[in-house]
Design a protein around this motif. Sequence first.
Motif, mmCIF file in Angstrom:
data_model
loop_
_atom_site.group_PDB
_atom_site.id
_atom_site.type_symbol
_atom_site.label_atom_id
_atom_site.label_comp_id
_atom_site.label_asym_id
_atom_site.label_seq_id
_atom_site.Cartn_x
_atom_site.Cartn_y
_atom_site.Cartn_z
ATOM 1 N N VAL A 181 0.883 -1.268 0.142
ATOM 2 C CA VAL A 181 -0.132 0.147 -0.143
ATOM 3 C C VAL A 181 0.808 1.249 0.115
ATOM 4 C CG1 VAL A 181 -1.884 -0.954 1.098
ATOM 5 C CG2 VAL A 181 -0.156 0.106 2.520
ATOM 6 N N ARG A 182 0.365 2.434 -0.340
ATOM 7 C CA ARG A 182 0.926 3.633 -0.326
ATOM 8 C C ARG A 182 -0.292 4.621 0.255
ATOM 9 N NH1 ARG A 182 1.568 5.118 -6.812
ATOM 10 N NH2 ARG A 182 -0.661 5.165 -7.337
ATOM 11 N N GLY A 183 0.288 5.749 0.547
ATOM 12 C CA GLY A 183 -0.953 6.711 0.888
ATOM 13 C C GLY A 183 -0.270 8.042 1.745
ATOM 14 N N GLY A 184 -1.342 8.547 2.329
ATOM 15 C CA GLY A 184 -0.709 10.000 2.890
ATOM 16 C C GLY A 184 -1.710 10.379 3.984
ATOM 17 N N ILE A 185 -0.974 11.183 4.821
ATOM 18 C CA ILE A 185 -1.780 11.575 5.972
ATOM 19 C C ILE A 185 -1.766 13.179 6.287
ATOM 20 C CG2 ILE A 185 -2.063 11.618 8.575
ATOM 21 C CD1 ILE A 185 -0.483 9.067 8.593
ATOM 22 N N SER A 186 -2.700 13.840 6.290
ATOM 23 C CA SER A 186 -2.593 15.210 6.266
ATOM 24 C C SER A 186 -3.866 15.669 7.400
ATOM 25 C CB SER A 186 -3.042 15.942 4.850
ATOM 26 O OG SER A 186 -2.984 17.326 4.901
ATOM 27 N N PHE A 187 -3.992 17.226 7.392
ATOM 28 C CA PHE A 187 -4.868 17.632 8.288
ATOM 29 C C PHE A 187 -5.485 18.832 7.898
ATOM 30 C CE2 PHE A 187 -5.271 20.467 11.742
ATOM 31 C CZ PHE A 187 -6.268 20.208 12.639
ATOM 32 N N GLY A 188 -6.813 19.137 7.979
ATOM 33 C CA GLY A 188 -7.364 20.373 7.706
ATOM 34 C C GLY A 188 -8.934 20.218 7.297
ATOM 35 N N LEU A 197 -2.739 13.992 -3.228
ATOM 36 C CA LEU A 197 -1.639 14.119 -3.680
ATOM 37 C C LEU A 197 -0.533 13.731 -3.103
ATOM 38 C CD1 LEU A 197 -2.396 18.134 -4.240
ATOM 39 C CD2 LEU A 197 -2.210 16.489 -6.065
ATOM 40 N N LEU A 198 -0.509 13.594 -1.684
ATOM 41 C CA LEU A 198 0.582 13.192 -1.118
ATOM 42 C C LEU A 198 0.754 11.479 -1.408
ATOM 43 C CD1 LEU A 198 0.164 14.253 2.732
ATOM 44 C CD2 LEU A 198 1.987 14.797 1.080
ATOM 45 N N ALA A 199 -0.333 10.921 -1.613
ATOM 46 C CA ALA A 199 -0.319 9.427 -2.045
ATOM 47 C C ALA A 199 0.090 9.312 -3.478
ATOM 48 C CB ALA A 199 -1.551 8.653 -1.509
ATOM 49 N N GLU A 200 -0.409 9.885 -4.358
ATOM 50 C CA GLU A 200 -0.284 9.587 -5.842
ATOM 51 C C GLU A 200 0.734 10.377 -6.342
ATOM 52 O OE1 GLU A 200 -2.458 7.563 -7.025
ATOM 53 O OE2 GLU A 200 -3.581 7.278 -5.505
ATOM 54 N N ILE A 222 3.444 5.523 3.384
ATOM 55 C CA ILE A 222 2.687 6.475 3.696
ATOM 56 C C ILE A 222 3.337 7.380 4.367
ATOM 57 C CG2 ILE A 222 0.658 6.744 5.381
ATOM 58 C CD1 ILE A 222 0.225 3.710 5.352
ATOM 59 N N ILE A 223 2.847 8.483 3.364
ATOM 60 C CA ILE A 223 3.602 9.817 3.863
ATOM 61 C C ILE A 223 2.900 10.612 4.814
ATOM 62 C CG2 ILE A 223 4.382 12.160 2.676
ATOM 63 C CD1 ILE A 223 6.222 9.912 1.772
ATOM 64 N N VAL A 224 3.451 11.439 5.701
ATOM 65 C CA VAL A 224 3.107 12.456 6.576
ATOM 66 C C VAL A 224 3.079 13.828 6.037
ATOM 67 C CG1 VAL A 224 2.868 13.089 8.958
ATOM 68 C CG2 VAL A 224 3.365 10.523 8.465
ATOM 69 N N ASP A 225 2.087 14.614 6.034
ATOM 70 C CA ASP A 225 2.319 15.786 5.554
ATOM 71 C C ASP A 225 3.351 16.822 6.428
ATOM 72 O OD1 ASP A 225 1.895 18.472 4.831
ATOM 73 O OD2 ASP A 225 -0.353 18.168 4.510
#
Length: 285
Positions: A117-124, A143-146, A154-157
């Motif tokens: 898996v790939r992914g992203g974590i953001s806040f807002g 955008l972080l994931a793709e 899994i990228i953290v903002d």
Amino acid sequence: MESKEPPVYDQALVTYIDILGFKDLISSSAKDPSKVGDILNTLRIIAKKGRGLSYSETTLNGKVKLNVRTTNFSDLIVRATFLYGVTFERLSEQLYYESGMLAAMQCELTAKHGVLVRGGISFGDLYMDREAIFGPALVDTYLLAEKLAIFPRIIVDPRIMKLVEEHASNFDELNDLWSIRPDDEGVFAIDYLQAAHAEYALGSDVSAQLSHGFKSFDQLMFDHARTIRDKLRQIGEDNGRVRQKLVWLGNYHNLVVSGLKDEGCFEGGHERLLIHPESLRIDRK
């Protein structure tokens, strides 16, 4: 007649997960019905890992609202943790739990089931109900994931990590986020193998086994290596994007093994767990 409140955005910690190779799995399921069970199993594992974090809370105006919500469409899973009355402590706490859950999920999916898996974590800002989900935070995680994650990570903002660094009063508060580390590109990502090692080293094997599904860290790393070797063998000499993702994963695996080789956590020595460098070359043709 009581009027409904107009819909508004709420502040949320948002996780976006993309299952790599899902299209191929769907295609193969048309010819092999047993693959349908594999697809369901993958989605259920992700749902199960996050279920323990789902709870309700009473907001300031006395209404009870669901704190964690999850939705999925095909190979995409979105989890939103709504933070009513945002404080730094609440954001850090939820990031701690979310990153720990994601680390355990990645360990199980990759090492036990061969699912990347790939992914992203953001806040807002985010709006989410049973029928719709949208908002700036969802766009950011997409955008972080793709666009940034690319590989099985899994990228953290970086804006979240900057906020944590600015408000942490001491090193211990930063160190509490032990599931998140900058990788070799300086990108903050879920370091799921190191997080698993910390849990096995600091906790009991029983509790770690319940979280990750392996009797020991050595077993987890053995199965993780086997997943990578099997997938590299399956694609053969393919030099496309699939191989690049597997090479990245193999290098990450070897980096963790080499970094822990002197800590006595590998029962049969660390050499047997290393992915051979020759198989991790991009230009193998």
